[in-house]
Design a protein around this motif. Structure first.
Motif, short mmCIF file in Angstrom:
data_model
loop_
_atom_site.label_atom_id
_atom_site.label_comp_id
_atom_site.label_asym_id
_atom_site.label_seq_id
_atom_site.Cartn_x
_atom_site.Cartn_y
_atom_site.Cartn_z
N ALA A 1 -0.24 -3.38 -9.39
CA ALA A 1 -0.68 -4.37 -8.49
C ALA A 1 -2.02 -3.86 -8.33
O ALA A 1 -2.81 -4.97 -8.20
CB ALA A 1 0.21 -4.02 -7.09
N VAL A 2 -2.80 -2.60 -8.37
CA VAL A 2 -4.20 -2.54 -8.16
C VAL A 2 -5.12 -3.13 -9.26
O VAL A 2 -5.77 -3.75 -9.27
CB VAL A 2 -4.34 -1.11 -8.22
CG1 VAL A 2 -5.92 -0.57 -8.26
CG2 VAL A 2 -3.51 -0.31 -7.11
N THR A 3 -4.47 -2.92 -10.59
CA THR A 3 -5.25 -3.63 -11.63
C THR A 3 -5.11 -5.11 -11.77
O THR A 3 -6.18 -5.85 -11.62
CB THR A 3 -4.33 -3.32 -13.03
OG1 THR A 3 -4.69 -1.88 -13.09
CG2 THR A 3 -5.44 -3.92 -14.27
N THR A 4 -4.03 -5.67 -11.19
CA THR A 4 -3.87 -7.27 -10.97
C THR A 4 -4.89 -7.73 -9.87
O THR A 4 -5.50 -8.64 -9.87
CB THR A 4 -2.50 -7.63 -10.68
OG1 THR A 4 -1.63 -7.04 -11.81
CG2 THR A 4 -2.35 -9.16 -10.44
N ALA A 5 -4.97 -7.04 -8.87
CA ALA A 5 -5.96 -7.36 -7.97
C ALA A 5 -7.26 -7.21 -8.00
O ALA A 5 -8.08 -8.30 -7.76
CB ALA A 5 -5.36 -6.34 -6.50
N GLN A 6 -7.34 -6.26 -8.64
CA GLN A 6 -8.98 -6.10 -9.20
C GLN A 6 -9.34 -7.11 -10.21
O GLN A 6 -10.29 -7.70 -10.17
CB GLN A 6 -9.22 -4.52 -10.05
CG GLN A 6 -10.60 -4.38 -10.57
CD GLN A 6 -10.54 -3.03 -11.42
OE1 GLN A 6 -9.55 -2.82 -11.85
NE2 GLN A 6 -11.85 -2.73 -11.77
N LYS A 7 -8.57 -7.50 -11.21
CA LYS A 7 -8.77 -8.55 -12.00
C LYS A 7 -8.89 -9.83 -11.20
O LYS A 7 -9.85 -10.75 -11.43
CB LYS A 7 -7.59 -8.77 -13.01
CG LYS A 7 -7.81 -9.71 -14.10
CD LYS A 7 -6.51 -9.68 -15.06
CE LYS A 7 -5.30 -10.33 -14.15
NZ LYS A 7 -5.46 -11.49 -13.77
N ASP A 8 -8.13 -9.99 -10.21
CA ASP A 8 -8.20 -11.49 -9.48
C ASP A 8 -9.62 -11.30 -8.72
O ASP A 8 -9.95 -12.64 -8.76
CB ASP A 8 -6.93 -11.52 -8.50
CG ASP A 8 -5.58 -11.83 -9.37
OD1 ASP A 8 -5.76 -12.06 -10.56
OD2 ASP A 8 -4.56 -11.53 -8.69
#
Length: 196
Positions: free
Chosen positions: A51-58
């Protein structure tokens, strides 16, 4: 329909017959970008993105869209697109006054995070349909390859189709789509699982 599969650590993508000349040029530029990133050092398929990586990417994609849209002139936006690796056909349309929204441009990672690319990488403008296909391939083929598998290269099989006379947009070490293996297509039924 665009399709992809893999042979060892090599991903092979077959372009969509419905893609126009500029979409094909953008797919070629994307694959060249992917291979440049792979050549910089070992890249491994990621498992389910946190979720952290996805949020950072977004967040990074949102900032890149706002920054691109805020560039004050068409010529400056076109120059920025070229500097980020967009092919001339896309930059030329931007220079003529077409906005990112008009052209359905998304901001894309040079190598999909699923395939070991950095979430924080400098993003490139890319046609939405091409970006969707590449993202779906990264997710689905990456899952088939398995987390931890080293990605060794990407090939695009995209021969001329009569609409782009004399233009072969193929790139990479593979010259034909491999037989066998599970072909993955990029279609609307995959949209609910889109993640890269």
């Amino acid at each position: 329909m665009a399709q992809a599969t893999f042979v060892g650590g090599d991903i092979v993508i077959e372009c969509d017959d419905r893609w126009g000349c500029c979409q094909r040029a953008q797919a070629k530029a994307k694959v060249q970008s992917m291979n440049r990133e792979i050549a910089r050092g070992p890249k491994r398929v990621q498992g389910v993105l946190s979720a952290v990586t996805t949020a950072q990417k977004d967040r990074i994609q949102g900032r890149a869209k706002r920054k691109f849209d805020a560039i004050p002139s068409d010529s400056a936006r076109a120059a920025d697109a070229r500097a980020r690796g967009a092919p001339d056909c896309l930059a030329d349309e931007i220079e003529k006054g077409a906005s990112r929204a008009d052209l359905n441009i998304q901001m894309d990672h040079p190598l999909d995070v699923k395939l070991g690319g950095l979430a924080s990488a400098k993003l490139t403008p890319l046609d939405g349909a091409v970006n969707l296909a590449m993202g779906l391939f990264a997710k689905n083929v990456g899952n088939d390859m398995g987390a931890g598998t080293q990605v060794t290269g990407v090939s695009l099989i995209c021969p001329g189709n009569g609409n782009c006379p004399g233009e072969d947009h193929s790139v990479g070490t593979r010259t034909s789509f491999p037989s066998g293996g599970q072909r993955r297509t990029a279609n609307a039924s995959s949209l609910d699982t889109f993640s890269y």
